[in-house]
Design an enzyme around this catalytic site. Structure first.
Site, mmCIF file in Angstrom:
data_model
loop_
_atom_site.group_PDB
_atom_site.id
_atom_site.type_symbol
_atom_site.label_atom_id
_atom_site.label_comp_id
_atom_site.label_asym_id
_atom_site.label_seq_id
_atom_site.Cartn_x
_atom_site.Cartn_y
_atom_site.Cartn_z
ATOM 1 N N SER A 117 9.688 -13.620 16.064
ATOM 2 C CA SER A 117 8.559 -13.680 15.144
ATOM 3 C C SER A 117 7.318 -14.220 15.848
ATOM 4 O O SER A 117 6.843 -13.630 16.803
ATOM 5 C CB SER A 117 8.934 -14.521 13.924
ATOM 6 O OG SER A 117 7.951 -14.430 12.929
ATOM 7 N N ASP A 162 1.585 -11.003 12.746
ATOM 8 C CA ASP A 162 2.306 -11.666 13.836
ATOM 9 C C ASP A 162 3.069 -10.601 14.636
ATOM 10 O O ASP A 162 3.100 -9.425 14.259
ATOM 11 C CB ASP A 162 3.201 -12.773 13.296
ATOM 12 C CG ASP A 162 4.398 -12.271 12.526
ATOM 13 O OD1 ASP A 162 4.381 -11.113 12.078
ATOM 14 O OD2 ASP A 162 5.367 -13.032 12.359
ATOM 15 N N ASP A 203 6.092 -9.497 15.097
ATOM 16 C CA ASP A 203 7.067 -8.570 14.516
ATOM 17 C C ASP A 203 6.617 -8.048 13.158
ATOM 18 O O ASP A 203 7.377 -7.389 12.459
ATOM 19 C CB ASP A 203 8.457 -9.198 14.433
ATOM 20 C CG ASP A 203 8.554 -10.301 13.391
ATOM 21 O OD1 ASP A 203 7.568 -11.056 13.236
ATOM 22 O OD2 ASP A 203 9.606 -10.436 12.740
ATOM 23 N N ASP A 255 5.905 -9.291 10.180
ATOM 24 C CA ASP A 255 6.376 -9.682 8.855
ATOM 25 C C ASP A 255 5.452 -10.725 8.208
ATOM 26 O O ASP A 255 5.614 -11.056 7.040
ATOM 27 C CB ASP A 255 7.832 -10.167 8.884
ATOM 28 C CG ASP A 255 8.049 -11.394 9.752
ATOM 29 O OD1 ASP A 255 7.107 -11.870 10.397
ATOM 30 O OD2 ASP A 255 9.207 -11.880 9.786
#
Length: 573
Positions: A144, A303, A305, A307
């Site tokens: 993340s 961010d 990834d 999410d």
């Protein structure tokens, strides 16, 4: 096993990866102990840790061990179940493509089919893909928004949600059965492809996901009306969202989307930012420069990834303050509820226990129920599935204070691409009214009262850090907070015991949520504070939430509450 035994096992393994062996040889005793004193465990976001050699690090062997445990779990559910296979995706971090392929190769050794994306993809698309392809599980390799030295391993169930505690415990048990992570069997990539055990996808999933974004739009007419005037600046922060989000915005009719070129390309070092986290306002530095140059209405940042979503909006002074996760969540919730043609009688909004109480006030206004979950979006995903099966509630919106939002339940995890679409639609709508999102937020404060929240984190790494974190939690359990300025604690919630204790009479109620190392203090006027160790980072987190009739009253309460709590914390990071 003592850490030295684990270290010796690695040191003398004759087939140890050459790069990991070289790193091992250059580590001092303290570093070695931290790398081997425990195995990586699943927290609120799966397995996550620093890259490097050792049982407490992310490397091909700990990834293989995790994959082996997942494979055994799937096989135990039966051949018909495991034959559904799994979907694997990865982000832009160091070793992410390699870890994704290693996961596939472990599955191949058990003849479990794997669908692998041809290149990096957002985490929410992995959630979508599991459901869309009818897979038994999914894995995404990502850390993340953590620093570059981290990577992680997140497991999803057949419903497309992160595995909840009961499933995670079963998988962990299977992982723990793996006696030696160094000798986990893997299949060869070419052999898997020949036998049909490894299949590559891209547009087969991309297309349907982008098409599903159409379903979350409330006012397509507003987007069309403002298409030539609304200016959007977008930064993917060197991550996975660029292609999919630009495509989605274009398909929905947004014409003026400018990507921050310096941050458009995937980069595992995240070289233009101190932290690739839209929660950190410095991550918007370049986007703000673009915004001022182009006179943009809204800046959006995801961010790595994809999410989490951050949003900055131009104010009257021409600056671009970044909205907090709670502020953006309140705006989205109010907009979605107010612009829906008809709200279901059993509609529900789901948030976490550390998310602002402003959301509850807004939901109450529209006659919508609010459900609280523990921190971690997997608990929101679990509730969505539960209500889908029972019919008890209809899911309308879910969010958490840490910039995670979900609108359409075709994904079962937080989805920055969905959130960005809605944020831009909101900006277009309020532009038709001569307002910005900041103006809309002030309107909400006038209607529902002023709310302010804050988060204070202390990073405490390694074995010593874990002991300090346990000490902080133990102190606040034994000596609970009782007051802060004009605020008085009326109840203490201990999620480790599952009990809510009222201060006045000592009455105890049960908390119907999973056990967790969390303590929350409830105070008058919808004010509160909460303590919890992070499940994905070596951090102790302190959450604060206050409400007041004026902005000044809010600020005063927040200052007093933070001082009352943090003055008791005597540790060095």
């Amino acid at each position: 096993m003592h850490w030295q035994h684990a270290y010796q096992k690695w040191k003398h393994f004759d087939k140890l990866d050459k790069e990991l062996k070289q790193q091992l040889d250059n580590m001092d005793e303290k570093a070695l102990e931290d790398a081997f004193y425990k195995p990586l465990t699943f927290g609120t976001g799966g397995m996550r840790g620093e890259l490097g050699p050792g049982t407490n690090r992310m490397n091909i062997y700990t990834v293989r061990k995790a994959a082996e445990g997942l494979a055994r779990y799937l096989m135990e559910k039966g051949e018909e179940w495991s034959a559904k296979g799994i979907v694997v995706a990865h982000d832009s971090r160091h070793m992410s493509p390699e870890f994704a392929l290693e996961t596939a190769k472990v599955m191949g050794a058990h003849r479990i089919p794997v669908t692998l994306f041809t290149s990096l993809r957002p985490t929410p698309e992995l959630s979508f893909a599991v459901r869309h392809l009818g897979a038994a599980a999914g894995v995404v390799i990502t850390a993340s928004h953590n620093p570059p030295e981290y990577n992680g391993y997140k497991v999803y169930n057949e419903a497309g949600g992160q595995v909840p505690p009961d499933e995670a415990e079963k998988i962990i048990a299977k992982v723990q059965e793996v006696e030696n992570e160094l000798t986990v069997k893997v299949a060869e990539k070419k052999e898997m492809e020949t036998r049909g055990l490894l299949r590559w996808v891209d547009e087969e999933v991309d297309g349907p996901y982008v098409q599903a974004l159409e379903t979350i739009v409330r006012r397509r007419d507003v987007i069309q009306e403002q298409a030539d005037r609304l200016k959007i600046v977008f930064t993917p922060l060197h991550g996975t969202s660029r292609d999919l989000l630009v495509r989605g915005l274009d398909q929905l009719g947004f014409k003026h989307v400018t990507v921050v070129e310096e941050q458009a390309q995937p980069d595992p070092e995240f070289s233009t930012v101190e932290s690739p986290n839209p929660e950190e306002h410095q991550a918007f530095t370049m986007a703000i420069e673009y915004g001022k140059r182009l006179n943009a209405d809204i800046l959006i940042g995801t961010d790595p990834d994809a999410d989490r979503l951050g949003v900055a909006v131009k104010n009257d002074q021409g600056d671009y303050p970044v909205l907090t996760g709670n502020q953006l969540g309140a705006l989205m919730l109010h907009y979605l509820l107010s612009k829906s043609e008809k709200l279901p009688d059993n509609g529900v909004m789901i948030k976490t226990i550390v998310t602002s109480e402003m959301g509850r006030a807004i939901a109450d206004h529209f006659g919508i129920a609010t459900i609280d979950t523990l921190t971690g979006f997997k608990f929101i995903g679990e509730k969505i599935r539960q209500y889908e099966l029972s019919g008890e509630h209809t899911f309308l919106f879910g969010y958490e204070e840490s910039y995670g939002y979900l609108i359409g339940d075709f994904v079962r995890d937080k989805d920055a691409i969905q959130a960005a679409i809605v944020a831009c639609e909101m900006a277009a709508y309020y532009k038709t009214k001569g307002k910005t999102l900041l103006d809309a937020l002030n309107d909400l404060y006038q209607q529902f009262g002023y709310y302010r929240e804050d988060l204070h984190s202390i990073t405490l790494k390694g074995k010593e850090g874990e002991e300090k974190i346990r000490g902080i939690m133990e102190d606040f359990r034994k000596n609970p907070l009782d007051r802060a300025g004009d605020l008085r604690v009326y109840a203490v919630e201990d999620y480790q015991t599952g009990e809510r204790t009222f201060v006045k009479d000592g009455q105890v109620e049960s908390i119907n949520l999973p056990r967790a190392s969390v303590v929350k203090f409830l105070m008058n006027d919808n004010c509160w504070c909460c303590l919890r160790p992070s499940g994905t980072e070596p951090k102790m987190k302190f959450y604060f939430g206050v409400r007041g009739e004026t902005r000044e009253a809010c600020n005063k309460r927040l200052k007093e509450l933070k001082e009352a709590v943090l003055s008791r914390v005597k540790v060095e990071a």
